[in-house]
Design a protein around this motif. Sequence first.
Motif, PDB file in Angstrom:
ATOM      1  N   ILE A  59      -2.715  -1.666  -0.490  1.00  0.00           N
ATOM      2  CA  ILE A  59      -1.678  -1.587   0.502  1.00  0.00           C
ATOM      3  C   ILE A  59      -0.133  -2.057  -0.406  1.00  0.00           C
ATOM      4  O   ILE A  59       0.903  -1.421  -0.318  1.00  0.00           O
ATOM      5  CB  ILE A  59      -1.628  -2.612   1.644  1.00  0.00           C
ATOM      6  N   GLY A  60      -0.304  -3.048  -0.918  1.00  0.00           N
ATOM      7  CA  GLY A  60       0.919  -3.553  -1.919  1.00  0.00           C
ATOM      8  C   GLY A  60       1.307  -2.506  -2.773  1.00  0.00           C
ATOM      9  O   GLY A  60       2.692  -2.314  -2.956  1.00  0.00           O
ATOM     10  N   LEU A  61       0.392  -1.964  -3.638  1.00  0.00           N
ATOM     11  CA  LEU A  61       0.714  -0.872  -4.585  1.00  0.00           C
ATOM     12  C   LEU A  61       1.407   0.481  -3.993  1.00  0.00           C
ATOM     13  O   LEU A  61       2.233   1.205  -4.447  1.00  0.00           O
ATOM     14  CB  LEU A  61      -0.458  -0.563  -5.472  1.00  0.00           C
ATOM     15  N   THR A  62       0.650   0.480  -2.821  1.00  0.00           N
ATOM     16  CA  THR A  62       1.272   1.685  -1.944  1.00  0.00           C
ATOM     17  C   THR A  62       2.776   1.671  -1.418  1.00  0.00           C
ATOM     18  O   THR A  62       3.646   2.571  -1.683  1.00  0.00           O
ATOM     19  CB  THR A  62       0.465   2.263  -0.828  1.00  0.00           C
ATOM     20  N   LEU A  63       2.982   0.413  -1.210  1.00  0.00           N
ATOM     21  CA  LEU A  63       4.507   0.092  -0.746  1.00  0.00           C
ATOM     22  C   LEU A  63       5.218  -0.057  -1.900  1.00  0.00           C
ATOM     23  O   LEU A  63       6.439   0.533  -1.813  1.00  0.00           O
ATOM     24  CB  LEU A  63       4.502  -1.365   0.024  1.00  0.00           C
ATOM     25  N   ALA A 121      -2.207   5.226   3.990  1.00  0.00           N
ATOM     26  CA  ALA A 121      -2.943   4.537   3.239  1.00  0.00           C
ATOM     27  C   ALA A 121      -3.444   3.232   3.789  1.00  0.00           C
ATOM     28  O   ALA A 121      -4.645   2.624   3.590  1.00  0.00           O
ATOM     29  CB  ALA A 121      -2.200   4.137   2.044  1.00  0.00           C
ATOM     30  N   ILE A 122      -2.667   2.475   4.698  1.00  0.00           N
ATOM     31  CA  ILE A 122      -3.342   1.394   5.291  1.00  0.00           C
ATOM     32  C   ILE A 122      -4.382   1.581   6.360  1.00  0.00           C
ATOM     33  O   ILE A 122      -5.389   0.959   6.105  1.00  0.00           O
ATOM     34  CB  ILE A 122      -2.032   0.572   6.096  1.00  0.00           C
ATOM     35  N   MET A 123      -4.272   2.615   7.131  1.00  0.00           N
ATOM     36  CA  MET A 123      -5.578   3.137   8.001  1.00  0.00           C
ATOM     37  C   MET A 123      -6.547   3.268   7.259  1.00  0.00           C
ATOM     38  O   MET A 123      -7.855   3.085   7.637  1.00  0.00           O
ATOM     39  CB  MET A 123      -4.881   4.115   8.904  1.00  0.00           C
ATOM     40  N   GLY A 141      -5.579  -5.317   0.415  1.00  0.00           N
ATOM     41  CA  GLY A 141      -4.072  -6.064   0.069  1.00  0.00           C
ATOM     42  C   GLY A 141      -3.745  -5.414  -1.196  1.00  0.00           C
ATOM     43  O   GLY A 141      -2.383  -5.229  -1.013  1.00  0.00           O
ATOM     44  N   LEU A 142      -4.202  -5.415  -2.110  1.00  0.00           N
ATOM     45  CA  LEU A 142      -3.774  -4.843  -3.577  1.00  0.00           C
ATOM     46  C   LEU A 142      -3.470  -3.322  -3.113  1.00  0.00           C
ATOM     47  O   LEU A 142      -2.389  -2.793  -3.683  1.00  0.00           O
ATOM     48  CB  LEU A 142      -4.647  -4.810  -4.590  1.00  0.00           C
ATOM     49  N   LEU A 187       4.658  -6.746  -4.262  1.00  0.00           N
ATOM     50  CA  LEU A 187       3.876  -8.090  -4.335  1.00  0.00           C
ATOM     51  C   LEU A 187       4.032  -9.086  -3.066  1.00  0.00           C
ATOM     52  O   LEU A 187       3.333  -9.774  -3.052  1.00  0.00           O
ATOM     53  CB  LEU A 187       4.391  -8.679  -5.565  1.00  0.00           C
ATOM     54  N   SER A 188       5.232  -8.991  -2.706  1.00  0.00           N
ATOM     55  CA  SER A 188       5.377  -9.780  -1.019  1.00  0.00           C
ATOM     56  C   SER A 188       3.974  -9.452  -0.301  1.00  0.00           C
ATOM     57  O   SER A 188       3.454 -10.337   0.072  1.00  0.00           O
ATOM     58  CB  SER A 188       6.639  -9.593  -0.638  1.00  0.00           C
ATOM     59  N   ILE A 189       3.721  -8.130  -0.098  1.00  0.00           N
ATOM     60  CA  ILE A 189       2.827  -7.634   0.794  1.00  0.00           C
ATOM     61  C   ILE A 189       1.373  -8.000   0.134  1.00  0.00           C
ATOM     62  O   ILE A 189       0.323  -8.529   0.725  1.00  0.00           O
ATOM     63  CB  ILE A 189       2.708  -6.244   0.957  1.00  0.00           C
ATOM     64  N   VAL A 190       1.043  -7.996  -1.036  1.00  0.00           N
ATOM     65  CA  VAL A 190      -0.149  -8.337  -1.681  1.00  0.00           C
ATOM     66  C   VAL A 190      -0.553  -9.749  -1.529  1.00  0.00           C
ATOM     67  O   VAL A 190      -1.473 -10.015  -0.929  1.00  0.00           O
ATOM     68  CB  VAL A 190      -0.339  -8.082  -3.234  1.00  0.00           C
ATOM     69  N   ALA A 191       0.480 -10.654  -1.691  1.00  0.00           N
ATOM     70  CA  ALA A 191       0.207 -12.096  -1.344  1.00  0.00           C
ATOM     71  C   ALA A 191       0.026 -12.398   0.212  1.00  0.00           C
ATOM     72  O   ALA A 191      -0.971 -13.108   0.365  1.00  0.00           O
ATOM     73  CB  ALA A 191       1.469 -12.784  -1.872  1.00  0.00           C
ATOM     74  N   LEU A 192       1.113 -11.703   0.871  1.00  0.00           N
ATOM     75  CA  LEU A 192       0.883 -11.822   2.291  1.00  0.00           C
ATOM     76  C   LEU A 192      -0.506 -11.328   2.778  1.00  0.00           C
ATOM     77  O   LEU A 192      -0.936 -11.853   3.623  1.00  0.00           O
ATOM     78  CB  LEU A 192       1.813 -11.406   3.158  1.00  0.00           C
ATOM     79  N   ALA A 193      -1.083 -10.287   2.349  1.00  0.00           N
ATOM     80  CA  ALA A 193      -2.224  -9.676   2.880  1.00  0.00           C
ATOM     81  C   ALA A 193      -3.391 -10.825   2.887  1.00  0.00           C
ATOM     82  O   ALA A 193      -4.191 -10.551   3.745  1.00  0.00           O
ATOM     83  CB  ALA A 193      -2.448  -8.391   2.032  1.00  0.00           C
TER      84      ALA A 193
END
Length: 228
Positions: free
Chosen positions: A162-166, A144-146, A159-160, A44-50
Amino acid sequence: MYSLGKKVTAEMIGTFVLVLFGCGSAATAGGELGYTGIALAFGLSIVALAYVIGPISGCHVNPAVSLAMLIGGKLSGRDFIAYLVAQAAGAVAGSALLYAIFHSAGKTAANLGQNGYGDGYGIGISALMAVIVEIVLTFVFVYAIMGVTSEPANGKVAGLVIGLTLTLVHLLGIGLTGTSVNPARSFGPAILLGGEALSELWVFVTAPFVGAALAAIAFRTLNVRKAG
């Protein structure tokens, strides 16, 4: 187009937030949150930051991601070095604040969400298996990011995804290595704690870089269409 100064500031802030909330959740409430809760804290940190710093710097907040973008031709060598410095600084700052929080409560900061392996950490995998695990997890995450960032049409959901993959890679990795897939995220806690965390840091720097490089090569080989 944003200046390099704004980009590295965004990367430093982003990595600070990721380490503070991700590692902080593991260190202060890991027993209550469980693996799923910790994984969600990172994801969720990555989702928000993205969606906040993504338009500025790409929201790498991870040297392994920056390496993949360098290999993929989306980041210059100068920017790559600047991103790495900013990410390391943000990670140390996040870990330092977490350390200060423990100190203010009169507690010893023995756990800052550091990564590890061997007896007494997770299920006790070996150093070799920790390297393999981190290479595989980083490969999945970076690939996944690429993929999701390669198509402009994916911008609203990138962003969603990437965050879910993390979150996904953490669900497997937490019980094995604590899940790094990010040399900066491992660097911050290790520098503050020293000792075993610092001596094992080489795994969580080397393996994510290898996994990211393999993901970048795989993406270029399999996903990039060539004219004709």
